[in-house]
Structures are given as structure tokens and as C-alpha cells.
Design a protein around this motif. Structure first.
Motif, PDB file in Angstrom:
ATOM      1  N   LYS A  59       0.825  -1.204   0.000  1.00  0.00           N
ATOM      2  CA  LYS A  59       0.000   0.000   0.000  1.00  0.00           C
ATOM      3  C   LYS A  59       0.865   1.264   0.000  1.00  0.00           C
ATOM      4  CE  LYS A  59      -4.341   1.199   2.040  1.00  0.00           C
ATOM      5  NZ  LYS A  59      -4.952   1.364   0.726  1.00  0.00           N
ATOM      6  N   GLU A  60       1.904   1.244   0.836  1.00  0.00           N
ATOM      7  CA  GLU A  60       2.821   2.401   0.878  1.00  0.00           C
ATOM      8  C   GLU A  60       3.493   2.572  -0.488  1.00  0.00           C
ATOM      9  OE1 GLU A  60       2.927   4.416   3.274  1.00  0.00           O
ATOM     10  OE2 GLU A  60       2.225   3.302   5.028  1.00  0.00           O
ATOM     11  N   LEU A 119      18.132  -1.762   0.718  1.00  0.00           N
ATOM     12  CA  LEU A 119      16.859  -1.244   0.202  1.00  0.00           C
ATOM     13  C   LEU A 119      16.412  -0.048   1.040  1.00  0.00           C
ATOM     14  CD1 LEU A 119      15.005  -4.614  -0.491  1.00  0.00           C
ATOM     15  CD2 LEU A 119      15.662  -2.914  -2.203  1.00  0.00           C
ATOM     16  N   PHE A 120      16.497  -0.203   2.362  1.00  0.00           N
ATOM     17  CA  PHE A 120      16.073   0.865   3.269  1.00  0.00           C
ATOM     18  C   PHE A 120      16.880   2.143   2.991  1.00  0.00           C
ATOM     19  CE2 PHE A 120      16.444   3.193   7.286  1.00  0.00           C
ATOM     20  CZ  PHE A 120      15.108   3.379   7.606  1.00  0.00           C
ATOM     21  N   GLU A 122       7.262   3.229   7.670  1.00  0.00           N
ATOM     22  CA  GLU A 122       6.639   3.045   6.349  1.00  0.00           C
ATOM     23  C   GLU A 122       7.673   2.508   5.367  1.00  0.00           C
ATOM     24  OE1 GLU A 122       3.549   6.802   6.947  1.00  0.00           O
ATOM     25  OE2 GLU A 122       5.279   7.049   5.652  1.00  0.00           O
ATOM     26  N   ILE A 123       8.894   3.034   5.460  1.00  0.00           N
ATOM     27  CA  ILE A 123       9.947   2.580   4.547  1.00  0.00           C
ATOM     28  C   ILE A 123      10.281   1.111   4.824  1.00  0.00           C
ATOM     29  CG2 ILE A 123      12.327   2.947   3.778  1.00  0.00           C
ATOM     30  CD1 ILE A 123      11.943   5.931   4.421  1.00  0.00           C
ATOM     31  N   TRP A 124      10.336   0.713   6.108  1.00  0.00           N
ATOM     32  CA  TRP A 124      10.608  -0.703   6.417  1.00  0.00           C
ATOM     33  C   TRP A 124       9.512  -1.607   5.869  1.00  0.00           C
ATOM     34  CZ3 TRP A 124      15.101  -2.458   6.931  1.00  0.00           C
ATOM     35  CH2 TRP A 124      16.099  -1.778   7.640  1.00  0.00           C
ATOM     36  N   PHE A 171       7.761  -5.576   1.668  1.00  0.00           N
ATOM     37  CA  PHE A 171       7.041  -5.862   0.414  1.00  0.00           C
ATOM     38  C   PHE A 171       8.024  -6.186  -0.716  1.00  0.00           C
ATOM     39  CE2 PHE A 171       5.526  -3.749  -3.575  1.00  0.00           C
ATOM     40  CZ  PHE A 171       4.622  -4.735  -3.967  1.00  0.00           C
ATOM     41  N   LEU A 172       9.071  -5.371  -0.850  1.00  0.00           N
ATOM     42  CA  LEU A 172      10.006  -5.567  -1.967  1.00  0.00           C
ATOM     43  C   LEU A 172      10.721  -6.913  -1.872  1.00  0.00           C
ATOM     44  CD1 LEU A 172      11.618  -2.037  -2.531  1.00  0.00           C
ATOM     45  CD2 LEU A 172       9.823  -3.173  -3.846  1.00  0.00           C
TER      46      LEU A 172
END
Ligand code: HEC
Length: 173
Positions: free
Chosen positions: A76-77, A120-121, A145-147, A152-153
Motif C-alpha cells: 500500500k505504501e 533497500l532501506f 513506512e519505509i521498512w 514488500f520488496l
């Protein structure tokens, strides 16, 4: 001594030549201009080395990257922060303009296998200089939110179009 003088004179000439080339407007900043292979090589090496050295954050204890809830929240983010426009998502094509970016944003499912959660973070939080990848911390995204996007990734290669659609259709929190 003579040799040193010649080397010095050459260095000055090269310096003047470079100044005229760059400040005289001869260098093209057009996004369509191909970089010389050595520039692409150097930029990629510098970027990879920099990300490897800087990426050392770990998710807080409250976030489990394998948790289905984190993965779904991350989808979603991902949709809400506009990542899809440049990178696409399962069943969603990237916006046409992203093909005009230089370098071209990758399809993330092809690259996430090579990147650790910390890497990624770091990239999502800080962006990547000299590419179109924005810093999402500067764009207002919170670490949590980034985590979740990272969660998801990491699962992205196995996420179906139907799952992505369901997860991103849920009403906002
Ligand atoms: C304006 C376009 C744009 C947007 C929006 C965007 N990115 Fe990017 N992204 C890029 C570009 C360009 C690169 C660098 C490509 C390269 O290194 O060759 C990149 C690189 C990345 C990478 C590193 C890939 C690698 O191979 O090292 C990740 C991960 C990433 N983006 C995730 C995201 C996420 C998650 C979002 C949303 C929060 C997002 N991006 C939003 C353009 C964008």
C-alpha cells in the motif's frame, strides 16, 4: 627538470581545455546523450560501494519483515508513494515518462534479490544522487513506512497481480 616542466604545462593545458569544454557549454546535459562507458562504469561502482558502506540500519524490533501484515502494508505504501510511476508493480505498468529517465528505473522484481533489507532501506530513505531516485525521507515517509516497503520488496518476485490488487485496494489506515 625539463620533463617536469613539460608535465606541468600539459596539466595546465588539460585544465584549460576541460574548463572551456564544460563552462563553455560544449558538454551536453541532454538526458538523451549516452554516457561514455567509463562514466557509467565509474558511477555504478561508486554508487554500489557507497550503498554497501552506508547501509547499516536494521528494522526496529516492532517490525518483522516476513510478517504478512508488514508485506501488505508495504504494498500500500509502495502504491501511495508513487513508486509505481517509475518502477511499475505486479499488473501495473510504469508511467511512460519513466522511460525518459536516464538511467532507466529498473523493474524492482529483477533486482531486489541482490539487495539486502538494509540496502533497500538506505536507497528508499535517502535516494540516489545523479539518478531520478528521490529521497523518500525528504518526501515525508516515516522509517516504519519505509521498512514496510522493504518487507514488500523482498517478497515482490512472488507477489501475484491479484494479491497486489487486493492489498492496495484496502481502505486507508
Ligand atoms: C521519479 C522516478 C522514481 C520514483 C518515483 C521512484 N524511483 Fe526508485 N529509482 C529510480 C531510478 C532512476 C533509480 C536508479 C536506477 C539505476 O540505478 O540505474 C531507482 C533505484 C531504486 C532502487 C535501487 C535499485 C538497484 O538496482 O540498486 C530501489 C530499491 C528503488 N528505486 C525503490 C523505489 C521505491 C520503493 C520507490 C517508492 C517509495 C521508488 N523507488 C520511487 C526512479 C524512481
Amino acid at each position: 627538470m625539463r620533463i617536469l616542466a613539460v608535465i606541468g604545462a600539459l596539466a595546465i593545458l588539460v585544465g584549460i581545455g576541460a574548463a572551456v569544454f564544460f563552462f563553455g557549454g560544449f558538454y551536453s546535459v541532454a538526458g538523451t546523450a549516452e554516457d561514455p562507458a567509463v562514466v557509467t562504469w565509474a558511477l555504478t561502482r561508486v554508487r554500489t560501494a557507497s550503498i554497501n558502506r552506508h547501509a547499516d540500519d536494521q528494522p526496529p524490533a516492532s517490525i518483522n519483515l516476513n510478517d504478512a501484515a508488514s508485506v501488505q502494508a508495504g504494498a500500500k505504501e509502495f502504491a501511495e508513494h508513487g513508486c509505481v510511476n517509475c518502477h511499475g508493480a505486479p499488473g501495473v505498468k510504469w508511467a511512460k515518462y519513466s522511460e525518459g529517465l536516464h538511467p532507466d528505473p529498473p523493474d524492482l522484481k529483477d533486482v531486489v534479490g541482490e539487495l539486502s533489507p538494509a540496502q533497500l532501506f538506505f536507497v528508499i530513505k535517502n535516494g540516489i544522487n545523479m539518478t531520478g531516485m528521490p529521497s523518500f525521507a525528504q518526501a515525508g515517509a516515516k522509517d516504519d513506512e519505509i521498512w514496510s516497503i522493504v518487507a514488500f520488496l523482498k517478497k515482490l518476485p512472488g507477489v501475484s497481480e491479484a494479491d497486489y490488487k487486493t492489498w492496495t485496494a484496502q481502505p486507508s489506515h
